[in-house]
Design a protein around this motif. Structure first.
Motif, PDB file in Angstrom:
ATOM      1  N   ASP A  81     -25.273  35.689-101.721  1.00  0.00           N
ATOM      2  CA  ASP A  81     -25.678  36.327-102.985  1.00  0.00           C
ATOM      3  C   ASP A  81     -26.430  37.633-102.776  1.00  0.00           C
ATOM      4  O   ASP A  81     -26.896  38.249-103.728  1.00  0.00           O
ATOM      5  CB  ASP A  81     -26.511  35.369-103.838  1.00  0.00           C
ATOM      6  CG  ASP A  81     -27.759  34.854-103.125  1.00  0.00           C
ATOM      7  OD1 ASP A  81     -28.153  35.434-102.086  1.00  0.00           O
ATOM      8  OD2 ASP A  81     -28.352  33.866-103.612  1.00  0.00           O
ATOM      9  N   TYR A 103     -19.808  43.784-103.475  1.00  0.00           N
ATOM     10  CA  TYR A 103     -19.819  42.505-104.173  1.00  0.00           C
ATOM     11  C   TYR A 103     -18.560  42.402-105.031  1.00  0.00           C
ATOM     12  O   TYR A 103     -18.019  43.405-105.476  1.00  0.00           O
ATOM     13  CB  TYR A 103     -21.052  42.378-105.079  1.00  0.00           C
ATOM     14  CG  TYR A 103     -22.367  42.402-104.338  1.00  0.00           C
ATOM     15  CD1 TYR A 103     -22.805  41.302-103.611  1.00  0.00           C
ATOM     16  CD2 TYR A 103     -23.199  43.535-104.381  1.00  0.00           C
ATOM     17  CE1 TYR A 103     -24.013  41.315-102.926  1.00  0.00           C
ATOM     18  CE2 TYR A 103     -24.408  43.551-103.716  1.00  0.00           C
ATOM     19  CZ  TYR A 103     -24.809  42.442-102.984  1.00  0.00           C
ATOM     20  OH  TYR A 103     -26.001  42.460-102.318  1.00  0.00           O
ATOM     21  N   ARG A 147     -24.605  35.986-107.385  1.00  0.00           N
ATOM     22  CA  ARG A 147     -25.603  37.032-107.630  1.00  0.00           C
ATOM     23  C   ARG A 147     -26.430  36.776-108.880  1.00  0.00           C
ATOM     24  O   ARG A 147     -27.540  37.285-109.011  1.00  0.00           O
ATOM     25  CB  ARG A 147     -24.909  38.387-107.774  1.00  0.00           C
ATOM     26  CG  ARG A 147     -24.347  38.954-106.487  1.00  0.00           C
ATOM     27  CD  ARG A 147     -25.404  39.578-105.616  1.00  0.00           C
ATOM     28  NE  ARG A 147     -26.016  40.748-106.198  1.00  0.00           N
ATOM     29  CZ  ARG A 147     -27.187  41.259-105.790  1.00  0.00           C
ATOM     30  NH1 ARG A 147     -27.878  40.680-104.839  1.00  0.00           N
ATOM     31  NH2 ARG A 147     -27.682  42.342-106.366  1.00  0.00           N
TER      32      ARG A 147
END
Length: 322
Positions: free
Chosen positions: A108, A222, A245
C-alpha cells in the motif's frame, strides 16, 4: 549525446549502435539494471547481519530473512507469512529483491523509504511483535554487534535510526544483476531464446508494459487491482488488506489500489499478488490479463510471456562474511 548508426538496405545495423541506444531500441519501456558496487561496505554488511538476526523479533523466532529470503526470491513462498507465535499475517510478503527500485514500500506504499519501512515489521504483532526498546536492549547485549555499531556509528551507537540505516543499506544491495534479458538488452543476441523475445513482444502488444516498465519492470506506480473487472467481487471474502492505498489515504479513489510490483525475479516469487491467490506464473498472467487488460489471453500467449518473465531472473550477490 549523439548516437551514430549506419543505414543499410536492411535498415539500421545493430552492431554499430551505441550500447545505450541499442538497449533502448530493444527494450523500449524496459531498461537494464545497472551493476551495483562490487562491495557491500561496512554499513550494508552490518545490515545483512541484522536482516538475518532473530534478535529483532519478540520471541527470537524469526528474522527479516524468514519472510524475505534473498536466496529464495526475496519472499517466503507462502500466501501469507507466519510471524511470532505462529501468527499468520494478512498479506503476501512482497519480495525484498529490487525493493530499492520502488517508489515506496509495502503493497500500500505506506512507507516512503526503506529506512521508514524497517520499523513496520518490528512492531507489527503478526510479524516480529517487538518494540524498539526491546530490540535495542538485545542488540546492546551482544558484544560483537555492539562493537560493530560503535565502530560504524561512533556518534550514535545502537539506535532506531542506525538499525534502520544499516538494514536499508543492505536492502539497497539486493538488486539482482546480469539477468538474461539485461544481457540481451546490452547486445547479447543469444542471451534469451526466440520464445522469450516473442513473449516480450506480446507483453508490450497486450499492454502489460503500461504498468510494468522501467528498470524494475514495475514498482514505480500505483494501480487499481481490477481496472477492467471486479476482481474482489469475483474472488469474494474481501478483507481489510484488500483495501490497499485506501488504508493509507482514506480516499475512495484509492480503494483496492496497490503498488505495481516489480517483475524482476518474478519467476521465483510464487504465489502472486497481495493476497497470494495465484499459485503459478501462468495463473498470474491469466488473472492480470482478465482484470487489468479486459481480455482472455490464450495458453500459447501465456507460455510466451512467461518465458520472457523468466528471463528477468538476475543474480544476487553472495552473502558477506560476518
Amino acid at each position: 549525446m549523439v548516437f551514430a548508426a549506419r543505414d543499410t538496405q536492411a535498415g539500421i545495423d545493430d552492431r554499430d549502435l551505441h550500447p545505450m541506444l541499442q538497449a533502448w531500441q530493444r527494450g523500449g519501456p524496459v531498461s537494464p539494471v545497472p551493476h551495483p558496487p562490487p562491495s557491500l561496505g561496512e554499513k550494508a554488511a552490518l545490515g545483512e547481519a541484522l536482516f538475518h538476526s532473530r534478535l529483532l523479533s519478540h520471541d527470537g523466532s524469526i528474522a527479516c530473512a524468514s519472510c524475505h529470503s534473498p536466496e529464495a526470491g526475496g519472499g517466503d513462498g507462502r500466501p501469507h507469512s507466519v510471524g511470532v507465535g505462529g501468527a499468520v499475517g494478512e498479506i503476501n510478503a512482497p519480495s525484498v529483491l529490487n525493493a530499492a527500485l520502488g517508489l515506496a514500500q509495502f503493497w500500500d506504499g505506506r512507507a516512503a523509504t526503506l529506512e521508514e519501512q524497517v520499523a513496520g515489521p518490528i512492531h507489527e504483532p503478526h510479524e516480529m511483535g517487538s518494540s524498539w526498546e526491546e530490540v535495542l536492549a538485545r542488540l546492546a547485549a551482544d558484544p560483537p554487534l555492539r562493537a560493530r555499531f560503535d565502530r560504524i556509528y561512533p556518534h550514535e551507537g545502537i539506535s532506531p535510526a542506525t538499525v534502520a540505516d544499516a538494514i536499508s543499506h543492505y536492502e539497497r544491495s539486493l538488486v539482482p544483476v546480469d539477468a538474461d534479458f539485461d544481457r540481451y538488452l546490452r547486445g547479447d543476441e543469444r542471451a534469451i531464446s526466440a520464445t522469450a523475445r516473442e513473449g516480450f513482444a506480446r507483453f508490450k502488444a497486450f499492454g502489460c508494459a503500461s504498468c510494468h516498465q522501467g528498470v524494475g519492470v514495475g514498482g514505480n506506480m500505483y494501480q487499481r487491482f481490477g481496472v477492467m473487472g471486479d476482481y474482489f467481487a469475483d474472488r469474494g471474502g474481501v478483507t481489510e488488506a484488500d483495501l490497499g492505498r485506501y488504508r493509507v489515504t482514506g480516499r475512495d479513489e484509492d480503494r483496492h489500489v496497490f503498488k505495481v510490483p516489480s517483475l524482476r525475479n518474478v519467476a521465483l516469487t510464487a504465489p502472486y499478488f497481495h493476497d497470494g491467490s495465484a499459485a503459478t506464473l501462468d495463473e498470474a498472467i491469466r488473472v492480470m490479463a482478465r482484470y487489468q487488460l479486459g481480455r482472455e489471453i490464450g495458453e500459447d500467449d501465456r507460455r510466451l510471456i512467461a518465458a520472457f518473465l523468466e528471463s528477468l531472473t538476475g543474480r544476487v550477490a553472495p552473502r558477506a562474511t560476518r
